[in-house]
Structures are given as structure tokens and as C-alpha cells.
Design a protein around this motif. Structure first.
Motif, mmCIF file in Angstrom:
data_model
loop_
_atom_site.group_PDB
_atom_site.id
_atom_site.type_symbol
_atom_site.label_atom_id
_atom_site.label_comp_id
_atom_site.label_asym_id
_atom_site.label_seq_id
_atom_site.Cartn_x
_atom_site.Cartn_y
_atom_site.Cartn_z
ATOM 1 N N HIS A 131 0.846 -1.195 0.000
ATOM 2 C CA HIS A 131 0.000 0.000 0.000
ATOM 3 C C HIS A 131 0.878 1.240 0.000
ATOM 4 N N SER A 132 0.349 2.329 -0.560
ATOM 5 C CA SER A 132 1.137 3.552 -0.702
ATOM 6 C C SER A 132 1.432 4.218 0.635
ATOM 7 N N ASN A 133 0.612 3.955 1.661
ATOM 8 C CA ASN A 133 0.824 4.595 2.961
ATOM 9 C C ASN A 133 1.783 3.739 3.808
ATOM 10 N N LYS A 134 2.983 4.297 4.021
ATOM 11 C CA LYS A 134 4.017 3.529 4.750
ATOM 12 C C LYS A 134 3.571 3.171 6.164
ATOM 13 N N ASN A 135 2.720 4.023 6.766
ATOM 14 C CA ASN A 135 2.296 3.783 8.156
ATOM 15 C C ASN A 135 1.511 2.471 8.295
ATOM 16 N N ALA A 136 0.926 2.001 7.183
ATOM 17 C CA ALA A 136 0.137 0.761 7.235
ATOM 18 C C ALA A 136 1.015 -0.424 7.636
ATOM 19 N N TYR A 137 2.292 -0.391 7.225
ATOM 20 C CA TYR A 137 3.174 -1.549 7.442
ATOM 21 C C TYR A 137 3.539 -1.759 8.904
ATOM 22 N N SER A 138 3.478 -0.666 9.705
ATOM 23 C CA SER A 138 3.867 -0.792 11.118
ATOM 24 C C SER A 138 2.868 -1.671 11.893
#
Lengths: 190, 327
Positions: free
Chosen positions: A136-143
Motif C-alpha cells: 500500500h502507498s501509505n508507509k504507516n500501514a506496514y507498522s
């Protein structure tokens, strides 16, 4: 094999060593076609049937398939041992875009931005990675995911920019109709 | 105030233009015929003639990436038939064409359809024969029962064959459980025979009805005469029943052969890498290939090839049948 230029031809172009797979010279296209002809006997079918190849992998009819990340998730949900293969040439990555047409009135523009913001929100990202297994384009999702969970989905944890840089980021394919014609010839065995 | 006589007058008097139309129709019998046919005629023109004319027109246009250039050009037909010095081979036949894919796949599709048509007729004929000669009561119920499986969607019927012929499908599971094979047979699906089997099954009901009608129409006294003259059951079938049911067989054959040449659903689902037909290329040209004019030209060539084949076939059997009838 997914019946599309990006999967059927570009993946072979990368394998055949084309300098820029998305903008190949005539010699590179000819070499790519040779590799596609060699690949054909190894394939069961050229298809767009996502369910079909997932079932074929589950039954053992296929040992490997060109597919999207959700295949691995679906197979693992059924306790079928399977894993994502990242080729030594690097993964093929892409982003989907949202376009705003010129006839969107200023009054409706806010709604378009609402939609784009919704798409880019971390909540959507978490759902996206969780359900479909794709990045996904939002890096915060990976946390929200452990390294193991990301690896399971074919997403290398850590520096996303480095992950994309290590692979092949999809671009507009040059001379698409001519390549499609070549692909049709290969599919037909000519 | 409107009087009763005014109202009568209003009913009787008609606009002059309508009177002229009526008079013109009265004078021209053929125009009257077309006028009566007009609802059907309009549907035929709108849904059959117009699309065909549009496709013929489109086949002379040129695709310029996303836009279509409508100026007249034979470029698409040249692309199909452009000669080349180096041949491409199919079934040992050399094709000296620059882009042999269209002609080779057309030939392959015709051969697949021919085999499928023969199989369909061979399956349908005994069924129709049984219905026409052996079933004495409740014929309609029998016809309905035989055609019930064919009421389901064509797509579902094709998909069902994927389940029957598949790697862990009905046949392979049966063979494995009987211990006849150690591992599933892969050659059942994703090849040309799979396409032929699926097409043959999918079109059986279409062929059954014309054959049944032609068998049903046979005058039973002719069969009795043949028996009285000492013909065996086999001789009676070969010399009387079969020739008299030929119109039904021919009709069934044409009904199956013509649409199956251009089929693309069946090869897409069960054809795999070896069962591709001309319909798949046309579909691909219209969609991913972004070349609607070339797709239209290929379609026109397919229509022309089928028309020529059907005409040759009818011409071939026509005189023979006439001679038989005269005799």
C-alpha cells in the motif's frame, strides 16, 4: 501464466536481460519472443482466471504460477503449504493511479479528494495488506504487521524504497499493440 | 356546439396525406407486403444487417493507437494475407505469409469445428432415431427430458467439462480411486481434444431437433415396403432411413459448424496453450490488442471462409440429392 502483456511478456523480457523491458529494442523483442516460445511448453494455460490457478496450485496440477499476492494468502488459509517466490532479478512492483477527469466540477472536486484520501489512509492500507496481501502507498500501514506477516505476503519488511529500487517498477510499455501481436503468435504456437 | 352529424363526419374524414398513403399501398402489392413485415424487417435490419455493414466498414479503417482513422484502406486485409518468403508450417502445410497466425488459426478452427460437428451428428442421430422410432407415447416429455441439461447456461456447461476433465476432476478421481492410475492424467484438459469434446456436448441439443424432425417425417410405409422386399434391418436403414434423413443431418451439421468456428469461450476455458482458436484472436484484437479494424477484417475473412465452405458443401451435395430424387 496471466494472460497480459505485463505478466506474459514483461516478465520474460526481464528474464531475457532486456536493458529496459518496458522500452525494448527490436533485437531485444526478438530475443524475448524466443524465450516466450521456450516457456510455452512449461505452461498449462494463458488465463485470467484467478480462482482457476489457485485451485490448480491447491490440487498439485501447477507447481508454480504467476499470480498476485492474494493467491498465497488464500492457499495458506486452506493450510496448503505455499510461499511467495521473489525472483533473483527482483520483484515487479507497480502503483495503481486515480485520475480526475477534466469535467469534474469544482463542487464535486472535494468528493474526489475524499475518495483519494480514503484510499491512502492507513486504515485502508491495513485492510489492503491484510486481505489482499499487496503493498500500500501509505508507509504507516506496514507498522501494523510483523516482519513475518509481511514476508508471508511477499512484502520484504524494512526500507520500502530499497525494496522497490531492487526490483522492476512497471512503466508504460512502448509499442504495446506490436508486442500484443507477438504475444498472440506465441500463445497460438506460431 | 358539436352535433352528432359533426362527430360522424370527423370519424369518416381522414387527412389527405393518409389517404394518399393508403391509395399508394393499395396500388403496390409488394409495398403492402413490406409494410406488413416492417416490425420484423426493422429488427433484422437493425440487429443483423446494420452490425454487419458496420463491421465491413470498420474493416477498411485503420487503428492509430487510441484513435481510428476511417479513411478507406486495405491495410488490414493486407496484414492478413501479406506474403512472405519464409513459410510457417501447420500440419505440414507451408504458409508463405508474413503474419500466418490468422490463416493458420482459421484453418485450425475449421478443422476443430468439422470434427466437433461429425461427433455431434454421431451422438445426436441415435438419440433422434430412438425418439422418432422407438418412443411411442409421451414424445414431448422425452424431448423435454433429453434437452433439459441444455437449458443451463452455455458457459456453465463448458465449465462443467473443466470439472469433469480436470486434474482432480471426475474422470481422474474415478481412475485414481479404482487404482487404474497412480497419478492424475494431465492430457485430458487444456488441449484440442478437450475443446472438441466440450463443443460436441454443448451443441448436441441443437443438432438433435432437426435430425428428429427429418426422421419423424419419414413415411413408415416405405420402411414396411423395404422389409416386404426382403431388406434386412441394416439395409433398410442404409437405403431408406439414412438417405431420407439427410436433410436433417445437413441442417444439423450447418447449425453446429457455422457458430462453432468462431467460438472463443470453449477454447478459453478448456483449450489451454494448445486449443486456441480464431475467436480468441478476434477477441484479443478487439480488447487488449486495441485494433478493432483488424479484428473486424479477420472476422470478415472468417465469415467469408465459412460462407465459401458452406456453399461448396451445399453445391457438392445438391446435384447428387436431385439425381436421387429423380431416380
Amino acid at each position: 501464466m496471466i494472460d497480459s502483456l505485463i505478466d506474459g511478456v514483461m516478465a520474460v523480457a526481464i528474464y531475457s536481460g532486456a536493458k529496459d523491458p518496458f522500452n525494448m529494442t527490436e533485437a531485444e523483442v526478438a530475443k524475448c519472443k524466443e524465450y516466450m516460445i521456450k516457456q510455452r511448453p512449461l505452461l498449462r494455460s494463458y488465463t485470467n482466471d484467478n480462482t482457476g490457478w489457485q485451485q490448480a496450485l491447491a490440487s498439485g496440477e501447477l507447481v508454480a504460477a504467476d499470480s498476485w499476492n492474494d493467491t498465497i494468502l488464500n492457499l495458506q488459509k486452506q493450510n496448503i503449504p505455499s510461499m511467495f517466490m521473489i525472483p533473483k532479478e527482483g520483484p515487479m512492483t507497480w502503483t495503481c493511479g486515480i485520475g480526475m477527469t477534466s469535467w469534474v466540477t469544482p463542487q464535486k472536486e472535494a468528493r474526489v479528494y475524499d475518495l483519494i484520501n480514503a484510499y491512502l489512509s492507513a486504515d485502508t492500507g491495513v485492510y489492503w495488506v491484510e486481505t489482499f496481501g499487496m503493498g500500500h502507498s501509505n508507509k504507516n500501514a506496514y507498522s501494523h504487521f510483523s516482519g513475518e506477516e509481511l514476508t508471508k505476503r511477499g512484502l520484504t519488511p524494512g526500507d520500502i524504497d530499497a525494496y522497490i529500487a531492487a526490483g522492476h517498477f512497471q512503466a508504460t510499455i512502448r509499442n504495446e499493440p506490436a508486442l500484443q501481436a507477438i504475444y498472440e503468435e506465441v500463445k497460438a504456437g506460431i | 356546439m358539436v352535433t352528432a352529424s359533426d362527430r360522424v363526419g370527423a370519424k369518416v374524414s381522414q387527412p389527405a396525406s393518409w389517404r394518399r398513403v393508403k391509395a399508394w399501398l393499395h396500388r403496390h402489392a409488394s409495398a403492402r407486403g413490406y409494410f406488413l413485415l416492417s416490425p420484423t424487417l426493422l429488427i433484422v435490419i437493425g440487429l443483423m444487417v446494420a452490425p454487419l455493414v458496420t463491421m465491413i466498414g470498420l474493416s477498411f479503417a485503420t487503428q492509430r493507437y487510441l484513435a481510428i482513422d476511417y479513411s478507406f484502406s486495405l491495410k488490414n486485409y493486407w496484414a492478413i494475407f501479406e506474403p512472405a518468403a519464409k513459410p510457417a508450417y501447420y500440419l505440414g502445410i507451408p504458409f508463405y505469409l508474413h503474419k500466418p497466425i490468422y490463416v493458420i488459426l482459421l484453418l485450425k478452427s475449421i478443422l476443430i469445428s468439422l470434427v466437433a460437428t461429425v461427433v455431434v451428428v454421431l451422438i445426436s442421430y441415435p438419440m433422434a432415431y430412438f425418439l422418432a422410432f422407438r418412443v411411442k407415447k409421451h414424445k414431448l416429455t422425452w424431448i423435454i427430458l433429453i434437452t433439459v441439461p441444455f437449458w443451463t447456461s452455455y458457459l456453465l456447461r463448458v465449465f462443467a467439462w473443466k470439472i469433469i476433465l480436470g486434474y482432480n476432476g471426475v474422470i481422474n478421481s474415478g481412475l485414481l480411486s479404482l487404482g487404474l492410475v497412480d497419478q492424475p492424467i494431465e492430457v485430458l484438459l487444456y488441449n484440442t481434444p478437450a475443446v472438441i469434446i466440450t463443443l460436441a456436448h454443448a451443441w448436441t441439443a441443437v443438432a438433435l431437433l432437426p435430425i428428429y424432425v427429418s426422421l419423424e417425417k419419414i413415411d413408415r410405409s416405405l420402411l414396411e415396403v423395404a422389409s416386404d422386399l426382403g431388406a434386412t434391418g441394416f439395409q433398410r436403414f442404409v437405403d431408406v432411413t439414412l438417405p431420407l434423413s439427410l436433410p436433417g443431418i445437413i441442417a444439423a451439421g450447418l447449425l453446429v459448424f457455422i457458430p462453432t468456428v468462431g467460438d472463443y469461450i470453449t477454447p478459453t476455458l478448456v483449450g489451454g496453450t494448445n486449443g486456441i482458436m480464431i475467436g480468441n484472436v478476434v477477441q484479443s484484437l478487439f480488447t487488449k490488442g486495441s485494433n478493432a479494424p483488424l479484428a473486424a477484417a479477420v472476422s470478415i475473412v472468417v465469415i467469408a471462409a465459412i460462407t465459401i465452405l458452406v456453399c461448396l458443401f451445399l453445391w457438392g451435395i445438391g446435384p447428387d440429392r436431385l439425381r436421387r430424387q429423380k431416380a
